[in-house]
Design an enzyme around this catalytic site. Structure first.
Site, PDB file in Angstrom:
ATOM      1  N   LEU A  33      37.108  28.190  52.433  1.00  0.00           N
ATOM      2  CA  LEU A  33      36.426  29.669  52.815  1.00  0.00           C
ATOM      3  C   LEU A  33      37.059  30.334  54.110  1.00  0.00           C
ATOM      4  CD1 LEU A  33      32.964  28.439  51.798  1.00  0.00           C
ATOM      5  CD2 LEU A  33      34.637  29.436  50.196  1.00  0.00           C
ATOM      6  N   HIS A  34      37.023  31.272  54.215  1.00  0.00           N
ATOM      7  CA  HIS A  34      37.554  32.142  55.368  1.00  0.00           C
ATOM      8  C   HIS A  34      36.414  33.578  55.577  1.00  0.00           C
ATOM      9  CE1 HIS A  34      38.942  34.833  52.370  1.00  0.00           C
ATOM     10  NE2 HIS A  34      39.725  34.202  51.753  1.00  0.00           N
ATOM     11  N   HIS A  37      35.055  35.539  52.650  1.00  0.00           N
ATOM     12  CA  HIS A  37      33.886  34.744  52.031  1.00  0.00           C
ATOM     13  C   HIS A  37      32.724  34.770  52.537  1.00  0.00           C
ATOM     14  CE1 HIS A  37      37.578  32.235  50.308  1.00  0.00           C
ATOM     15  NE2 HIS A  37      37.102  32.670  49.050  1.00  0.00           N
ATOM     16  N   GLU A 150      37.164  42.663  46.675  1.00  0.00           N
ATOM     17  CA  GLU A 150      37.947  43.859  45.949  1.00  0.00           C
ATOM     18  C   GLU A 150      39.450  43.479  46.166  1.00  0.00           C
ATOM     19  OE1 GLU A 150      36.654  47.763  47.209  1.00  0.00           O
ATOM     20  OE2 GLU A 150      34.910  47.462  45.824  1.00  0.00           O
ATOM     21  N   GLN A 155      40.777  40.819  39.009  1.00  0.00           N
ATOM     22  CA  GLN A 155      39.779  40.006  38.583  1.00  0.00           C
ATOM     23  C   GLN A 155      38.250  40.496  38.606  1.00  0.00           C
ATOM     24  OE1 GLN A 155      39.306  35.648  40.300  1.00  0.00           O
ATOM     25  NE2 GLN A 155      37.995  36.886  41.665  1.00  0.00           N
ATOM     26  N   VAL A 178      38.256  42.106  53.468  1.00  0.00           N
ATOM     27  CA  VAL A 178      38.208  41.824  54.802  1.00  0.00           C
ATOM     28  C   VAL A 178      39.663  41.585  55.317  1.00  0.00           C
ATOM     29  CG1 VAL A 178      37.215  40.312  56.753  1.00  0.00           C
ATOM     30  CG2 VAL A 178      35.761  41.029  54.639  1.00  0.00           C
TER      31      VAL A 178
HETATM   32  O1  PAF Z   1      38.262  34.371  43.319  1.00  0.00           O
HETATM   33  C1  PAF Z   1      38.039  33.263  42.900  1.00  0.00           C
HETATM   34  O2  PAF Z   1      37.986  32.309  43.950  1.00  0.00           O
HETATM   35  C2  PAF Z   1      38.176  32.601  41.503  1.00  0.00           C
HETATM   36  O3  PAF Z   1      39.085  33.273  40.895  1.00  0.00           O
HETATM   37  C3  PAF Z   1      36.703  32.647  40.979  1.00  0.00           C
HETATM   38  C4  PAF Z   1      36.232  33.857  40.543  1.00  0.00           C
HETATM   39  C5  PAF Z   1      36.017  31.641  41.711  1.00  0.00           C
HETATM   40  C6  PAF Z   1      36.831  31.830  39.677  1.00  0.00           C
HETATM   41  O4  PAF Z   1      37.262  30.413  39.814  1.00  0.00           O
END
Ligand code: PAF
Length: 281
Positions: A33-34, A37, A150, A155, A178
């Site tokens: 995480l950064h 997140h 975004e 995705q 960010v």
């Molecule tokens: O963006 C991500 O970190 C991944 O693609 C996700 C949405 C957690 C699915 O594994």
């Protein structure tokens, strides 16, 4: 912060919250995480009393040539960030918990067309892997809303389409990217960059900004904009995979009179495949 590795325990906790009429937000992640997140968790907290965060490095979204085994795992640091930002529950399932049958046999979710272009063209099966794991996580957590960065614009669109097509009763919120002070989008992949590459990396965002400025000034030859941005990236020392001007809602190739656009790019820099995008509205 509650922490669990099992679906059963997670459901028990979430059910109790729901019985008390409390809203639940969900932030799915692959860990490492950064600040991006952390921002998702902050935003989630502004929408719901409880924030569930999952950390699961999803084997189904990695290609055979991609480095699943070496994906950065920094769980202690991740826990510290999540606690500091007030996450309520951390879900840390094993592969067996998430995929009770072998991956080749498990039910898959496919979002056609949207999944095959741009990053999907370079990473076959990637977005099916993402859609499948997110669908399963949605069914496990059953949140009121879920938040996605975004930066991963394609995705986000794949998930929004899946939610619409499969009638999930979950609000999807896209959260603006960010960035570091020099414009580089926050990403776990930035950790792969050497010092010299880190110095070059912001040129990706710069090239997108240049492309954006041309379109804002009235340029409608999108192919020329894409080609020039690619050349700009190559000159800066990146190896562009694509630069694409697309319609923001469905990622289709725009007509000259389309106005809601996004410029997306992916480029290699050493071991890292960096992605970024900017909106043109
Ligand atoms: O963006 C991500 O970190 C991944 O693609 C996700 C949405 C957690 C699915 O594994």
């Amino acid at each position: 912060m509650i922490e669990t590795t099992t679906i059963e325990q997670l459901r028990e906790v979430v059910r109790a919250w729901r019985r008390s009429g409390e809203r639940v937000a969900f932030v799915p992640t692959m860990g490492n995480l950064h600040a991006g997140h952390a921002h998702l968790v902050d935003q989630a907290r502004s929408h719901a009393k409880h924030v569930v965060v999952s950390i699961f490095v999803n084997p189904l979204q990695f290609g055979p040539q991609e480095d699943l085994a070496n994906y950065p795992r920094t769980i202690d640091q991740d826990r510290t960030i999540l606690r500091a930002h007030g996450a309520s529950l951390l879900f840390l399932p094993s592969v067996a918990e998430m995929y009770p049958v072998p991956l080749d046999d498990t039910t898959k979710v496919a979002v056609p067309n949207l999944s095959d272009v741009l990053c999907g063209a370079a990473r076959p099966g990637h977005f099916d892997g993402v859609a499948t794991v997110v669908a399963r996580l949605f069914n496990i957590v059953q949140p009121d809303l879920a938040l996605f960065g975004e930066k991963d614009f394609q995705q986000l669109r794949v998930i929004q389409r899946m939610v619409r097509d499969l009638a999930f009763s979950i609000e999807i919120i896209g959260v603006p990217t960010v960035r570091e002070a020099d414009g580089l989008a926050m990403s776990s992949r930035n950790g792969y960059l050497t010092q010299e590459q880190r110095r070059i990396a912001p040129r990706l965002h710069e090239a997108l900004q240049t492309a954006r400025a041309r379109i804002v000034r009235g340029e409608r030859d999108f192919q020329a904009v894409e080609a020039d941005a690619s050349a700009q990236l190559a000159a800066a020392g990146l190896r562009p995979d694509y630069v694409a001007v697309r319609r923001a809602d469905d990622l289709a190739v725009p007509r000259a009179d389309d106005v809601d656009l996004v410029i997306l790019a992916a480029a290699w820099l050493g071991r890292a495949r960096l992605i970024d995008n900017v909106r043109v509205v």
